[in-house]
Design a protein around this motif. Structure first.
Motif, PDB file in Angstrom:
ATOM      1  N   PRO A   1       0.816  -1.225   0.000  1.00  0.00           N
ATOM      2  CA  PRO A   1       0.000   0.000   0.000  1.00  0.00           C
ATOM      3  C   PRO A   1       0.847   1.271   0.000  1.00  0.00           C
ATOM      4  O   PRO A   1       0.543   2.231  -0.714  1.00  0.00           O
ATOM      5  N   ARG A   2       1.929   1.284   0.806  1.00  0.00           N
ATOM      6  CA  ARG A   2       2.773   2.481   0.861  1.00  0.00           C
ATOM      7  C   ARG A   2       3.470   2.717  -0.462  1.00  0.00           C
ATOM      8  O   ARG A   2       3.638   3.864  -0.893  1.00  0.00           O
ATOM      9  N   LEU A   3       3.882   1.642  -1.118  1.00  0.00           N
ATOM     10  CA  LEU A   3       4.548   1.792  -2.412  1.00  0.00           C
ATOM     11  C   LEU A   3       3.576   2.308  -3.464  1.00  0.00           C
ATOM     12  O   LEU A   3       3.940   3.115  -4.323  1.00  0.00           O
ATOM     13  N   LEU A   4       2.335   1.839  -3.400  1.00  0.00           N
ATOM     14  CA  LEU A   4       1.321   2.352  -4.326  1.00  0.00           C
ATOM     15  C   LEU A   4       1.047   3.829  -4.086  1.00  0.00           C
ATOM     16  O   LEU A   4       0.968   4.634  -5.024  1.00  0.00           O
ATOM     17  N   LEU A   5       0.913   4.205  -2.813  1.00  0.00           N
ATOM     18  CA  LEU A   5       0.610   5.592  -2.478  1.00  0.00           C
ATOM     19  C   LEU A   5       1.778   6.527  -2.766  1.00  0.00           C
ATOM     20  O   LEU A   5       1.586   7.744  -2.868  1.00  0.00           O
ATOM     21  N   SER A   6       2.977   5.978  -2.891  1.00  0.00           N
ATOM     22  CA  SER A   6       4.134   6.821  -3.185  1.00  0.00           C
ATOM     23  C   SER A   6       4.200   7.230  -4.652  1.00  0.00           C
ATOM     24  O   SER A   6       5.005   8.076  -5.023  1.00  0.00           O
ATOM     25  N   ASN A   7       3.355   6.621  -5.475  1.00  0.00           N
ATOM     26  CA  ASN A   7       3.313   6.954  -6.904  1.00  0.00           C
ATOM     27  C   ASN A   7       2.128   7.886  -7.148  1.00  0.00           C
ATOM     28  O   ASN A   7       0.978   7.453  -7.155  1.00  0.00           O
ATOM     29  N   PRO A   8       2.382   9.179  -7.367  1.00  0.00           N
ATOM     30  CA  PRO A   8       1.268  10.130  -7.523  1.00  0.00           C
ATOM     31  C   PRO A   8       0.401   9.843  -8.745  1.00  0.00           C
ATOM     32  O   PRO A   8      -0.799  10.125  -8.734  1.00  0.00           O
ATOM     33  N   VAL A   9       0.995   9.307  -9.795  1.00  0.00           N
ATOM     34  CA  VAL A   9       0.222   8.998 -11.003  1.00  0.00           C
ATOM     35  C   VAL A   9      -0.795   7.898 -10.718  1.00  0.00           C
ATOM     36  O   VAL A   9      -1.959   7.982 -11.128  1.00  0.00           O
ATOM     37  N   THR A  10      -0.364   6.873 -10.003  1.00  0.00           N
ATOM     38  CA  THR A  10      -1.273   5.789  -9.649  1.00  0.00           C
ATOM     39  C   THR A  10      -2.379   6.283  -8.730  1.00  0.00           C
ATOM     40  O   THR A  10      -3.545   5.901  -8.879  1.00  0.00           O
TER      41      THR A  10
ATOM     42  N   ALA B   1      -7.974   7.749  -7.838  1.00  0.00           N
ATOM     43  CA  ALA B   1      -8.975   8.743  -7.437  1.00  0.00           C
ATOM     44  C   ALA B   1     -10.024   8.928  -8.528  1.00  0.00           C
ATOM     45  O   ALA B   1     -11.226   9.034  -8.243  1.00  0.00           O
ATOM     46  N   VAL B   2      -9.586   8.947  -9.779  1.00  0.00           N
ATOM     47  CA  VAL B   2     -10.527   9.068 -10.893  1.00  0.00           C
ATOM     48  C   VAL B   2     -11.456   7.859 -10.931  1.00  0.00           C
ATOM     49  O   VAL B   2     -12.674   7.997 -11.147  1.00  0.00           O
ATOM     50  N   LEU B   3     -10.909   6.680 -10.709  1.00  0.00           N
ATOM     51  CA  LEU B   3     -11.733   5.472 -10.733  1.00  0.00           C
ATOM     52  C   LEU B   3     -12.756   5.466  -9.605  1.00  0.00           C
ATOM     53  O   LEU B   3     -13.877   4.972  -9.779  1.00  0.00           O
ATOM     54  N   VAL B   4     -12.388   6.005  -8.449  1.00  0.00           N
ATOM     55  CA  VAL B   4     -13.341   6.110  -7.346  1.00  0.00           C
ATOM     56  C   VAL B   4     -14.515   6.995  -7.748  1.00  0.00           C
ATOM     57  O   VAL B   4     -15.690   6.666  -7.493  1.00  0.00           O
TER      58      VAL B   4
ATOM     59  N   PHE C   1      -7.761   3.466 -15.725  1.00  0.00           N
ATOM     60  CA  PHE C   1      -7.554   2.028 -15.554  1.00  0.00           C
ATOM     61  C   PHE C   1      -6.127   1.635 -15.919  1.00  0.00           C
ATOM     62  O   PHE C   1      -5.504   0.807 -15.233  1.00  0.00           O
ATOM     63  N   ASN C   2      -5.596   2.207 -16.980  1.00  0.00           N
ATOM     64  CA  ASN C   2      -4.231   1.881 -17.390  1.00  0.00           C
ATOM     65  C   ASN C   2      -3.205   2.379 -16.381  1.00  0.00           C
ATOM     66  O   ASN C   2      -2.205   1.699 -16.108  1.00  0.00           O
ATOM     67  N   LEU C   3      -3.418   3.567 -15.834  1.00  0.00           N
ATOM     68  CA  LEU C   3      -2.488   4.091 -14.831  1.00  0.00           C
ATOM     69  C   LEU C   3      -2.490   3.221 -13.573  1.00  0.00           C
ATOM     70  O   LEU C   3      -1.425   2.924 -13.009  1.00  0.00           O
ATOM     71  N   VAL C   4      -3.669   2.820 -13.140  1.00  0.00           N
ATOM     72  CA  VAL C   4      -3.752   1.945 -11.970  1.00  0.00           C
ATOM     73  C   VAL C   4      -3.122   0.584 -12.280  1.00  0.00           C
ATOM     74  O   VAL C   4      -2.424   0.002 -11.438  1.00  0.00           O
ATOM     75  N   GLY C   5      -3.361   0.081 -13.490  1.00  0.00           N
ATOM     76  CA  GLY C   5      -2.755  -1.194 -13.879  1.00  0.00           C
ATOM     77  C   GLY C   5      -1.240  -1.127 -13.881  1.00  0.00           C
ATOM     78  O   GLY C   5      -0.559  -2.056 -13.417  1.00  0.00           O
ATOM     79  N   ASP C   6      -0.680  -0.026 -14.385  1.00  0.00           N
ATOM     80  CA  ASP C   6       0.781   0.135 -14.364  1.00  0.00           C
ATOM     81  C   ASP C   6       1.304   0.210 -12.940  1.00  0.00           C
ATOM     82  O   ASP C   6       2.360  -0.350 -12.616  1.00  0.00           O
TER      83      ASP C   6
ATOM     84  N   ALA D   1      13.734   1.105  -5.526  1.00  0.00           N
ATOM     85  CA  ALA D   1      14.989   1.826  -5.701  1.00  0.00           C
ATOM     86  C   ALA D   1      14.741   3.308  -5.999  1.00  0.00           C
ATOM     87  O   ALA D   1      15.426   4.188  -5.470  1.00  0.00           O
ATOM     88  N   ARG D   2      13.727   3.578  -6.837  1.00  0.00           N
ATOM     89  CA  ARG D   2      13.401   4.963  -7.147  1.00  0.00           C
ATOM     90  C   ARG D   2      12.895   5.694  -5.909  1.00  0.00           C
ATOM     91  O   ARG D   2      13.177   6.869  -5.681  1.00  0.00           O
ATOM     92  N   ARG D   3      12.111   4.988  -5.086  1.00  0.00           N
ATOM     93  CA  ARG D   3      11.539   5.619  -3.898  1.00  0.00           C
ATOM     94  C   ARG D   3      12.618   5.949  -2.863  1.00  0.00           C
ATOM     95  O   ARG D   3      12.520   6.935  -2.126  1.00  0.00           O
ATOM     96  N   SER D   4      13.673   5.105  -2.792  1.00  0.00           N
ATOM     97  CA  SER D   4      14.705   5.304  -1.784  1.00  0.00           C
ATOM     98  C   SER D   4      15.680   6.419  -2.125  1.00  0.00           C
ATOM     99  O   SER D   4      16.506   6.803  -1.301  1.00  0.00           O
ATOM    100  N   ARG D   5      15.618   6.930  -3.359  1.00  0.00           N
ATOM    101  CA  ARG D   5      16.547   7.991  -3.756  1.00  0.00           C
ATOM    102  C   ARG D   5      16.197   9.306  -3.076  1.00  0.00           C
ATOM    103  O   ARG D   5      15.070   9.619  -2.849  1.00  0.00           O
TER     104      ARG D   5
END
Length: 296
Positions: free
Chosen positions: A17-26, A31-34, A271-276, A292-296
């Motif tokens: 969940p934290r990794l998902l929430l760290s991606n603003p695009v996702t 949020a759009v899907l909600v 849907f595609n953004l969430v899928g990615d 790795a990207r998140r830890s930078r």
């Protein structure tokens, strides 16, 4: 020995969940899907006008305070029709993908787990279905069964069943040789128990990602079938049919095509953004790169 390997979280790794929430695009896509799901549930209450309320004197009026998305050639409120059309599209997409996932995963898991002649025969049938373009096969099914919501849902479900079958089979082939599966089978555990408690939990990641992507393509397929007159039938609104009806008024009333088209674009993109995003956290290789990207 018997715990699903995908549920094991190495010490120090970031939670899903934290990794998902760290991606603003996702997060934006989710949020759009909600919002889309809320519209799909409450479209009938959210629509300010009846979807078939004809008001000829108000025909082809542009967006305004009274009609946010303008009116069509019969004076019907485009905003209300778009809301109800989103509801219809989501219903078709969810039911058809659920059907495809249920049938496809069952076929793929059984074929991959048992192997042998069963796997060969099943996958050759799947390959034959893959030989036909998705939309062409859906058109053929609808043409035979007749247009309508039920046949459109069935057609989309059938054409996406091979996708889930292939994904499930490929994942099952990798899981069935894992030590915990082999040990469980050597102890005399029944095949059904092994499939339900060991195989399915370990292939859920790719299936979740595929479900998200298939929902996007199901929306597009339903819109295409409705555009061709073989999907949802009038007077019920559908996004594809609204774009078809707007062809003769593109220069006079651009809003008739733009808003339904924008709705399709936004839903499919979300849907595609969430899928990615799901792929980044559920696929081990992609997850390592994301961490790795998140830890930078």
């Amino acid at each position: 020995m018997t715990e699903p390997i995908v549920d094991e979280t190495p010490t120090g790794r970031v939670g899903t969940p934290r990794l998902l929430l760290s991606n603003p695009v996702t997060v934006a896509g989710a949020a759009v899907l909600v919002v889309v799901l809320l519209i799909a549930v409450g479209a009938s209450w959210l629509a300010p006008y009846g979807i078939n309320d004809v008001d000829v004197p108000s025909a082809l009026r542009g967006p305004s305070g009274a009609h946010w998305f303008g009116t069509d050639e019969l004076g019907r409120d485009v905003f209300s029709r778009v809301l109800v059309a989103i509801q219809a599209s989501m219903q078709v997409a969810i039911v058809s993908v659920a059907f495809a996932a249920l049938v496809g995963v069952t076929i793929g898991v059984v074929a991959g787990y048992r192997g042998g002649w069963l796997d060969t025969v099943v996958m050759r049938v799947v390959d034959v279905m893959f030989a036909f373009p998705v939309l062409l096969l859906a058109l053929a099914i609808v043409a035979v069964l007749g247009p309508g919501v039920t046949t459109t849902t069935l057609a989309i479900g059938v054409v996406y069943t091979p996708v889930f079958a292939r994904v499930a089979r490929a994942s099952t082939l990798g899981v069935r040789v894992e030590p915990f599966v082999q040990v469980s089978r050597s102890m005399g555990t029944g095949h059904r128990y092994v499939l339900v408690h060991h195989v399915l939990p370990n292939i859920s990641g790719p299936l979740i990602v595929q479900t998200s992507l298939s929902l996007a393509f199901a929306i597009l397929s339903e819109a295409a079938l409705s555009f061709l007159g073989l999907g949802i039938q009038p007077p019920e609104p559908s996004l594809g049919r609204m774009i078809f009806d707007a062809q003769g008024f593109v220069t006079l009333a651009w809003w008739m095509a733009v808003f339904p088209g924008a709705a399709i674009f936004v839903i499919v993109l979300a849907f595609n953004l969430v899928g990615d995003g799901l792929r980044d956290v559920l696929d081990p290789k992609q997850r390592t790169q994301a961490e790795a990207r998140r830890s930078r």
